[in-house]
Design an enzyme around this catalytic site. Structure first.
Site, PDB file in Angstrom:
ATOM      1  CD  GLU A   1     -18.561 -16.149  36.881  1.00  0.00           C
ATOM      2  OE1 GLU A   1     -18.188 -14.999  36.621  1.00  0.00           O
ATOM      3  OE2 GLU A   1     -18.285 -16.736  37.949  1.00  0.00           O
TER       4      GLU A   1
ATOM      5  CG  ASP B   1     -18.643  -9.762  39.486  1.00  0.00           C
ATOM      6  OD1 ASP B   1     -18.920 -10.122  40.638  1.00  0.00           O
ATOM      7  OD2 ASP B   1     -17.728 -10.270  38.823  1.00  0.00           O
TER       8      ASP B   1
ATOM      9  CD  GLU C   1     -13.659 -10.412  41.905  1.00  0.00           C
ATOM     10  OE1 GLU C   1     -13.676 -10.803  40.725  1.00  0.00           O
ATOM     11  OE2 GLU C   1     -14.523 -10.762  42.748  1.00  0.00           O
TER      12      GLU C   1
END
Length: 656
Positions: A242, A316, A344
């Site tokens: 990332e 993820d 998240e």
């Protein structure tokens, strides 16, 4: 048990266990080496079974004995005794021997130096860097005690998207102040290492891990850290993922980078935790395959003090995915589990989701790499491949909110992670009941109400967010709410459309031999199971297969009807949670009831949002009416597409 509370006072003060033996026909606390001959004979214990962190509790002649080989073992034992009392266990003939099966049990704080928390939903960071090192907040001590009470023995203070400044003397002094607090509770401090630190704070022109000046810089920096923190645990590294810098910037490998740092900490007994969460925008293969492809070829080439930290799933931290295929595929390398305790992708701190059910599902998944029974838990604790070091990390859900975690029930996820990190074979149902007793009461009526609610809550969120194997349908950036239509971020694998592949013909990601063939990364047994529509569990159906809208599910429904009914089932499950909480109203305190009731109301509203927004979008491809039992949305698709959340909490900060 008067002396227990005296002992709690001791915990608040100096932890001098060598002088902590107390006998008043209530409690005896002493290391094995301090027991007199009479107690040793009554104990009848081989102390080697306790190791460095284990403990033994036994009622002998009306007294309760807590013993261990070390101070920290005694601390764990006393906390467990107190928890057993709170949970209502009879101490008359009490006996418990417990040792952790995982060596490193760690919280990863994604906290930034400005006190924001990436993917944090419980306020700002606990660490007030501006006031450290002089000002020691009482909450630092409370944090350490809470973690010690569930066996956590490591904490990484800062974000894996690291800032090199944390390695400068100003911040090392502050980290050392925290380490001084945590040390007496058996908790080591770890720091995130930004790979480009030699350039950013060291004045070098490169961070190439094979460059002698770079290697020497890390050796000198490590020596400096250990002067500040003599028991420093080591480095946690996110590299070449990332946009983060790493060894591949210089044509080097993950092994080159990890081993460079491992050599620096090796003389001090430190470790390097190297995250395997990597995926490249230049790699056009299935994102789910990239970490495996990058790391498995290097099995056995990492130094002995390197743990490769692998997320529980290939994409993820989604509400549900199959376990990561790297588990079991690197027998020569210790693989450290990375779970996400912070929610998240599970409704932030507004949704009640009992994550030990997710953790248990992953840990009990069978890799089949050494035949049936080769579970992920056995890979993680090192027993499957006879590893000398093991670890489990949880991305923290802790902030400076009054209740620590934003949602009172989110504390159960922190607690449950600790229990499973200590023993990956622990059962979510046992953890749920224990947490209810410790948090609310031993009232059996309340337990009978709340335990099923906890255990069913994770399945509810899967149903109203990502049913039947759908994944990563979240609006981009903040990951708050449904956004299956999003297709504008610069790289394909940041787009929900990349994952669901909805079109007029059907929906789902083909990972079979006719698609990306991600199946090849699993064992032959699992590849056959997942690849065959007759045997693929429906909870993973659209994760592995792209199927037509009229495909027939096991219950006889078409895929379209089944998908819509799953979304509706999730909404109904939240309604049932609200009804359950209402039934508990007279058994709990009024303020406890009101706080959770308001949060459950938010969860119901957002579950309906997920259902309506998702089905309206997928309906544009299926062209089919909603089945009976699924209400028609009150808003249109354009309304849901128009929703924007620029200030949602936990958004990743942007650096120049």
């Amino acid at each position: 048990m008067r002396s227990i509370w005296v002992y709690l006072g001791l915990l608040n003060q100096k932890l001098n266990f060598s002088d902590a033996m107390m006998k008043d026909n209530s409690l005896v606390v002493a290391k094995v080496s301090s027991l007199n001959e009479g107690w040793s004979l009554k104990l009848g214990l081989d102390s080697e079974k306790l190791g460095k962190e284990g403990f033994y509790i036994k009622t002998i002649d009306g007294s309760v004995l807590v013993t261990a080989n070390t101070d920290i073992g005694l601390l764990y034992g006393v906390f467990r005794l107190l928890q057993s009392i709170q949970a209502g266990h009879d101490l008359k003939d009490f006996q418990m021997l417990d040792t952790p099966t995982v060596d490193l049990r760690m919280l990863n704080h994604w906290d930034n130096l400005d006190r924001t928390v990436e993917r944090g939903y419980a306020g700002f960071s606990l660490w007030n860097w501006q006031k450290l090192p002089e000002y020691i907040d009482q909450r630092y001590i409370d944090y350490a005690r809470a973690n010690a009470s569930i066996g956590i023995n490591g904490t990484s203070l800062t974000n894996v998207n690291a800032n090199a400044l944390v390695l400068t003397p100003m911040y090392l002094e502050k980290a050392a102040a925290l380490a001084n607090v945590f040390r007496k509770y058996g908790i080591k401090v770890y720091l995130t290492a930004r790979f480009s630190a030699p350039m950013e704070i060291g004045g070098l022109e490169t961070a190439d891990p094979l460059n002698a000046d770079v290697q020497n810089w890390w050796i000198q920096k490590t020596r400096e850290i250990y002067k500040w923190i003599p028991d420093f645990g080591g480095f946690l590294v996110k590299a070449n993922s990332e946009g983060q810098p790493g060894p591949r910037n210089y044509g080097r490998t993950h092994v080159d980078g990890a081993n460079m740092l491992a050599k620096a900490v090796e003389p001090y007994g430190g470790v390097v935790i190297w995250r395997a969460f990597v995926y490249s925008e230049e790699d056009e293969t299935d994102r789910a395959k990239q970490a495996y492809s990058e790391f498995v070829p290097y099995d056995g080439k990492f130094m002995d003090n390197v743990l490769v930290q692998v997320k529980n799933d290939p994409i993820d931290f989604q509400p549900r995915e199959p376990f990561h295929p790297m588990f079991g595929a690197m027998p020569e390398t210790p693989l450290m589990m990375e779970f996400q305790i912070t929610q998240e992708y599970l409704g932030f701190s507004s949704h009640l989701v009992f994550l030990p059910k997710l953790f248990e599902e992953v840990l009990q998944s069978d890799t089949y790499v050494q035949g049936k029974g080769s579970t992920v838990a056995k890979v993680v604790d090192g027993s499957l491949h006879d590893k000398s070091i093991s670890g489990m990390a949880g991305v923290s859900n802790i902030g400076n909110d009054l209740n620590w975690t934003g949602h009172p029930f989110a504390q159960a996820n922190w607690f449950g992670f600790g229990r499973l990190a200590w023993n990956p074979e622990a059962k979510a149902s046992d953890i749920a009941e224990e947490w209810i007793k410790l948090t609310y009461s031993q009232n059996q009526e309340l337990i009978d109400l709340l335990k099923p609610m906890l255990l069913d809550s994770r399945e509810a969120v899967v149903n109203y967010m990502n049913p039947l194997g759908l994944h990563h349908l979240f609006d981009t950036g903040h990951h708050y709410g449904s956004g299956p239509w999003v297709n504008n971020p610069g790289r394909p694998d940041w787009n929900p459309t990349y994952y669901h592949n909805a079109d007029a013909n059907g929906i789902g990601f083909d990972r079979t031999t006719t698609g990306s063939n991600a199946l090849e990364q699993y064992s032959k047994e699992l590849a056959e199971t997942f690849g065959n529509l007759r045997t693929c569990p429906e909870e993973y159906l659209l994760w592995f297969h792209h199927l037509p809208w009229d495909y027939t599910l096991n219950n006889g429904n078409t895929l379209w009807d089944g998908l819509a009914l799953k979304y509706q089932e999730g909404v109904e499950q939240v309604s049932e949670m609200i009804a359950t909480w209402e039934n508990a109203r007279n058994i709990i305190a009024d303020n406890q009831y009101k706080e959770v009731k308001m949060l459950l109301d938010i969860q119901l509203k957002e579950a309906k949002w997920w259902r309506d927004a998702s089905l309206l979008y997928f309906q544009t491809f299926s062209g089919k009416e909603l089945p009976d039992g699924v209400p028609k949305p009150k808003k249109d698709l354009e309304y849901y597409k128009s929703l924007k959340f620029p200030f949602a909490p936990g958004i990743r900060p942007q650096w120049d």
